[in-house]
Scaffold this motif. Structure first.
Motif, short mmCIF file in Angstrom:
data_model
loop_
_atom_site.label_atom_id
_atom_site.label_comp_id
_atom_site.label_asym_id
_atom_site.label_seq_id
_atom_site.Cartn_x
_atom_site.Cartn_y
_atom_site.Cartn_z
N ARG A 1 0.84 -1.20 0.00
CA ARG A 1 0.00 0.00 0.00
C ARG A 1 0.87 1.25 0.00
NH1 ARG A 1 -4.99 2.15 0.88
NH2 ARG A 1 -5.12 4.02 2.15
N LEU A 2 0.62 2.09 -1.00
CA LEU A 2 1.33 3.37 -1.10
C LEU A 2 0.32 4.50 -0.98
CD1 LEU A 2 3.89 5.06 -1.76
CD2 LEU A 2 3.33 4.77 -4.18
N VAL A 3 0.66 5.49 -0.18
CA VAL A 3 -0.13 6.72 -0.07
C VAL A 3 0.82 7.86 -0.44
CG1 VAL A 3 -1.54 8.18 1.41
CG2 VAL A 3 -1.48 5.71 1.79
N LEU A 4 0.51 8.57 -1.50
CA LEU A 4 1.45 9.55 -2.04
C LEU A 4 0.73 10.83 -2.45
CD1 LEU A 4 4.54 9.72 -2.91
CD2 LEU A 4 3.71 9.26 -5.22
N GLN A 5 1.12 11.93 -1.82
CA GLN A 5 0.64 13.25 -2.24
C GLN A 5 1.46 13.66 -3.46
OE1 GLN A 5 0.81 16.27 0.78
NE2 GLN A 5 -0.54 17.63 -0.36
N ALA A 6 0.80 13.98 -4.55
CA ALA A 6 1.55 14.22 -5.78
C ALA A 6 0.75 15.08 -6.75
CB ALA A 6 1.90 12.89 -6.45
N GLN A 7 1.49 15.56 -7.74
CA GLN A 7 0.91 16.37 -8.81
C GLN A 7 0.98 15.58 -10.12
OE1 GLN A 7 3.14 19.95 -9.78
NE2 GLN A 7 1.27 21.02 -10.36
#
Lengths: 94, 94
Positions: free
Chosen positions: B3-9
């Motif tokens: 599981r990856l949680v990534l804030q990104a554009q």
């Protein structure tokens, strides 16, 4: 937010090196295999990913040893060279 | 567990394609920048990662549009070709 939780096996493991700041570091390759749900369907997932452990977590990773399995937690960053990603291990879940 | 949680554009975004099963799919490149704690020290992290969205989540990702930002959740898999990783987006956190 940048957090990865990955159950994986240690496929490759280097000897301990030391960072310029004097912290112990281990370079690894992790192997993951599982089944996940995507768009309502089961699918098999497999990957190998480069990883690094720095500081206090090094001792716990080293204790797992080659072929050791755990749930690794941490974050992703870019490789210094190349366009790949590196998993920075900051903790283990038992 | 994967599981990856990534804030990104969203840095790149293709037109919708359809999988062999007839599901809509979007191919993206995501850009992430943040500061994280590692071994007691702050460090800047930046990465670009290939991503794919399949199924119901496609509409929400498309609504973000190019340069759109969100916290993306999902899992990692290997690229079909090459040794890199792909982030499979299965949800967005608002």
């Amino acid at each position: 937010m940048n957090r990865l939780v990955l159950q994986a096996q240690i496929l490759e493991l280097t000897a301990i090196r030391y960072t310029p700041a004097g912290l112990p570091a281990l370079d690894l390759v992790l192997k993951h295999e599982s089944q996940v749900d995507e768009a309502g369907a089961h699918r098999k997932v497999a990957l190998e990913i480069k990883a690094v452990a720095i500081g206090d977590v090094v001792r716990r990773v080293q204790a797992l040893g080659l072929a050791g399995c755990s749930v690794f937690t941490g974050f992703l960053s870019a490789q210094k060279q190349g366009r790949g990603t590196v998993f920075h291990i900051t903790g283990l879940e038992s």
